[in-house]
Design a protein around this motif. Structure first.
Motif, PDB file in Angstrom:
ATOM      1  N   ILE A 153       0.819  -1.230  -0.006  1.00  0.00           N
ATOM      2  CA  ILE A 153      -0.108  -0.144  -0.083  1.00  0.00           C
ATOM      3  C   ILE A 153       1.048   1.260  -0.057  1.00  0.00           C
ATOM      4  O   ILE A 153       0.676   2.241  -0.552  1.00  0.00           O
ATOM      5  N   SER A 154       1.864   1.260   0.704  1.00  0.00           N
ATOM      6  CA  SER A 154       2.954   2.353   0.849  1.00  0.00           C
ATOM      7  C   SER A 154       3.550   2.473  -0.725  1.00  0.00           C
ATOM      8  O   SER A 154       3.641   3.726  -1.144  1.00  0.00           O
ATOM      9  N   LEU A 155       3.900   1.375  -1.149  1.00  0.00           N
ATOM     10  CA  LEU A 155       4.377   1.548  -2.515  1.00  0.00           C
ATOM     11  C   LEU A 155       3.538   1.924  -3.682  1.00  0.00           C
ATOM     12  O   LEU A 155       3.971   2.748  -4.650  1.00  0.00           O
ATOM     13  N   ALA A 156       2.220   1.696  -3.570  1.00  0.00           N
ATOM     14  CA  ALA A 156       1.160   2.052  -4.280  1.00  0.00           C
ATOM     15  C   ALA A 156       0.770   3.514  -4.211  1.00  0.00           C
ATOM     16  O   ALA A 156      -0.313   4.169  -5.005  1.00  0.00           O
ATOM     17  N   LEU A 157       1.547   4.359  -3.330  1.00  0.00           N
ATOM     18  CA  LEU A 157       1.462   5.523  -3.095  1.00  0.00           C
ATOM     19  C   LEU A 157      -0.003   6.308  -2.521  1.00  0.00           C
ATOM     20  O   LEU A 157      -0.760   7.049  -2.904  1.00  0.00           O
ATOM     21  N   TYR A 158      -0.381   5.262  -1.565  1.00  0.00           N
ATOM     22  CA  TYR A 158      -1.497   5.623  -0.821  1.00  0.00           C
ATOM     23  C   TYR A 158      -1.295   6.841   0.427  1.00  0.00           C
ATOM     24  O   TYR A 158      -0.162   6.376   1.112  1.00  0.00           O
ATOM     25  N   PRO A 159      -1.734   7.755   0.637  1.00  0.00           N
ATOM     26  CA  PRO A 159      -1.651   8.671   1.618  1.00  0.00           C
ATOM     27  C   PRO A 159      -2.418   7.926   2.854  1.00  0.00           C
ATOM     28  O   PRO A 159      -3.466   7.509   2.715  1.00  0.00           O
ATOM     29  N   PRO A 160      -1.781   8.268   3.979  1.00  0.00           N
ATOM     30  CA  PRO A 160      -0.752   8.883   4.317  1.00  0.00           C
ATOM     31  C   PRO A 160       0.611   8.249   4.718  1.00  0.00           C
ATOM     32  O   PRO A 160       1.403   8.722   5.329  1.00  0.00           O
ATOM     33  N   PHE A 161       0.818   7.145   4.002  1.00  0.00           N
ATOM     34  CA  PHE A 161       2.304   6.621   3.741  1.00  0.00           C
ATOM     35  C   PHE A 161       3.062   7.749   3.273  1.00  0.00           C
ATOM     36  O   PHE A 161       2.822   8.350   2.401  1.00  0.00           O
ATOM     37  N   PRO A 162       4.588   7.683   3.842  1.00  0.00           N
ATOM     38  CA  PRO A 162       5.300   8.720   3.512  1.00  0.00           C
ATOM     39  C   PRO A 162       5.804   8.772   2.055  1.00  0.00           C
ATOM     40  O   PRO A 162       5.800   9.874   1.754  1.00  0.00           O
ATOM     41  N   ASN A 163       5.601   7.578   1.368  1.00  0.00           N
ATOM     42  CA  ASN A 163       6.047   7.679  -0.220  1.00  0.00           C
ATOM     43  C   ASN A 163       4.929   8.771  -0.750  1.00  0.00           C
ATOM     44  O   ASN A 163       5.521   9.695  -1.525  1.00  0.00           O
ATOM     45  N   ALA A 164       3.665   8.710  -0.436  1.00  0.00           N
ATOM     46  CA  ALA A 164       2.758   9.345  -1.048  1.00  0.00           C
ATOM     47  C   ALA A 164       2.928  10.909  -0.351  1.00  0.00           C
ATOM     48  O   ALA A 164       2.770  11.649  -1.376  1.00  0.00           O
ATOM     49  N   VAL A 165       3.129  11.061   0.797  1.00  0.00           N
ATOM     50  CA  VAL A 165       2.940  12.247   1.400  1.00  0.00           C
ATOM     51  C   VAL A 165       4.086  13.165   0.881  1.00  0.00           C
ATOM     52  O   VAL A 165       3.996  14.235   0.144  1.00  0.00           O
ATOM     53  N   PHE A 166       5.352  12.621   0.652  1.00  0.00           N
ATOM     54  CA  PHE A 166       6.364  13.390  -0.047  1.00  0.00           C
ATOM     55  C   PHE A 166       6.377  13.489  -1.449  1.00  0.00           C
ATOM     56  O   PHE A 166       6.643  14.689  -1.972  1.00  0.00           O
ATOM     57  N   LEU A 167       5.702  12.768  -2.120  1.00  0.00           N
ATOM     58  CA  LEU A 167       5.613  12.922  -3.676  1.00  0.00           C
ATOM     59  C   LEU A 167       4.526  13.842  -3.969  1.00  0.00           C
ATOM     60  O   LEU A 167       4.718  14.966  -4.638  1.00  0.00           O
ATOM     61  N   PHE A 168       3.415  13.958  -3.282  1.00  0.00           N
ATOM     62  CA  PHE A 168       2.323  14.848  -3.305  1.00  0.00           C
ATOM     63  C   PHE A 168       2.611  16.192  -2.906  1.00  0.00           C
ATOM     64  O   PHE A 168       2.363  17.411  -3.528  1.00  0.00           O
ATOM     65  N   ASN A 169       3.479  16.290  -1.587  1.00  0.00           N
ATOM     66  CA  ASN A 169       3.743  17.558  -1.133  1.00  0.00           C
ATOM     67  C   ASN A 169       4.728  18.099  -2.209  1.00  0.00           C
ATOM     68  O   ASN A 169       4.962  19.514  -2.490  1.00  0.00           O
ATOM     69  N   SER A 170       5.899  17.371  -2.901  1.00  0.00           N
ATOM     70  CA  SER A 170       6.535  18.001  -4.047  1.00  0.00           C
ATOM     71  C   SER A 170       5.824  18.415  -4.825  1.00  0.00           C
ATOM     72  O   SER A 170       6.370  19.377  -5.549  1.00  0.00           O
ATOM     73  N   PHE A 171       4.829  17.715  -5.237  1.00  0.00           N
ATOM     74  CA  PHE A 171       4.035  18.192  -6.432  1.00  0.00           C
ATOM     75  C   PHE A 171       3.322  19.789  -6.529  1.00  0.00           C
ATOM     76  O   PHE A 171       3.296  20.374  -7.108  1.00  0.00           O
ATOM     77  N   ILE A 172       3.013  19.692  -5.023  1.00  0.00           N
ATOM     78  CA  ILE A 172       2.337  20.868  -4.676  1.00  0.00           C
ATOM     79  C   ILE A 172       3.264  22.101  -4.618  1.00  0.00           C
ATOM     80  O   ILE A 172       2.996  23.307  -4.969  1.00  0.00           O
ATOM     81  N   LYS A 173       4.615  21.858  -4.051  1.00  0.00           N
ATOM     82  CA  LYS A 173       5.361  22.802  -3.837  1.00  0.00           C
ATOM     83  C   LYS A 173       6.392  23.209  -5.009  1.00  0.00           C
ATOM     84  O   LYS A 173       6.890  24.458  -4.951  1.00  0.00           O
ATOM     85  N   ASN A 174       6.613  22.245  -5.942  1.00  0.00           N
ATOM     86  CA  ASN A 174       7.445  22.631  -6.831  1.00  0.00           C
ATOM     87  C   ASN A 174       6.567  23.246  -8.022  1.00  0.00           C
ATOM     88  O   ASN A 174       5.684  23.342  -8.179  1.00  0.00           O
TER      89      ASN A 174
END
Length: 246
Positions: A153-174
């Motif tokens: 589930i973490s690898l599938a990029l489901y929030p709030p797992f850290p993989n998804a949190v950092f990817l989505f946060n980067s998408f918003i901030k970059n």
């Protein structure tokens, strides 16, 4: 230096070379620690030299992502999947800024280490790290079924797992662009589809009556729950970053 970092972070997946060299003995388990360390070295070099990649490099790495996704879909070996997931995300390491690259890479490596140890469990109990034919783990071996579910589930990029949190946060901030949307879409769906394929094939489904199932105990259980603890801490760190607007 740019080309060296590009290769180290998986812009050109070096698993091709190791698979060619490894054809004779098929001992795949030994390469995952090496791949993880090379990725970390690549990201540290990018941090030291503050390298920003051109779109040409990102497009090449995106092609390697698609090739790796194809190979990941074809395999049922958990060792191979652990290092394929590292290379699936290479274009993300090149595109987002170095801060989020390191955050995302740490989350990904922790998760893939967990998947690698599940491969060890399969090898020790079923003779190989191949999950094909070993379905219904959630019913017959609930603890290993639970930890494998967390990793997938973490690898599938489901929030709030850290993989998804950092990817989505980067998408918003970059600063986003067309290439950002393309990379984000491809990386997200390849990670999601491959993780869900493994989840439905071995965690769920009808148990195989010809298999003698055995759950994890002792030190194995401690290792997996420690990895999940690390993921939780890293996920909380990511959520705090989002809440603090960093």
């Amino acid at each position: 230096m740019e080309l060296l970092i590009f290769i180290l972070v998986g812009g050109i997946p070096y698993y091709f070379l190791f698979e060619i060299l490894d054809k004779k003995n098929k001992n795949l388990s030994k390469y995952f620690p090496l791949f993880s360390n090379l990725l970390i070295i690549g990201l540290l070099l990018r941090f030291i030299y503050q390298v920003d990649f051109s779109y040409a490099f990102i497009i090449i790495s995106l092609i390697s992502t698609l090739i790796t996704a194809y190979k990941a879909i074809k395999t049922s070996n958990l060792y191979k999947l652990a290092y394929y997931f590292l290379f699936l995300n290479s274009s993300i390491f090149l595109l987002i800024d170095i801060k989020y690259s390191i955050y995302y890479a740490v989350a990904l490596i922790i998760t893939c280490v967990g998947l690698y140890f599940v491969g060890n469990y399969y090898k020790n109990n079923y003779g190989s790290a191949n999950f094909s034919g070993i379905s219904g783990l959630a019913l017959e071996s609930p603890i290993i079924g639970f930890v494998l579910r967390i990793y997938l589930i973490s690898l599938a990029l489901y929030p709030p797992f850290p993989n998804a949190v950092f990817l989505f946060n980067s998408f918003i901030k970059n600063e986003t662009s067309y290439i950002w949307y393309i990379v984000f879409g491809i990386v997200f769906f390849t990670n999601f589809l491959i993780a869900m394929r493994v989840l439905t094939n071995t965690v769920f489904g009808k148990p195989n009556k010809y298999i003698f199932y055995k759950d994890i105990l002792g030190s194995e259980k401690f290792i997996h729950f420690f990895i999940i603890f690390l993921l939780t801490i890293w996920g909380i760190n990511g959520i705090m970053e989002v809440l603090n607007g960093k």
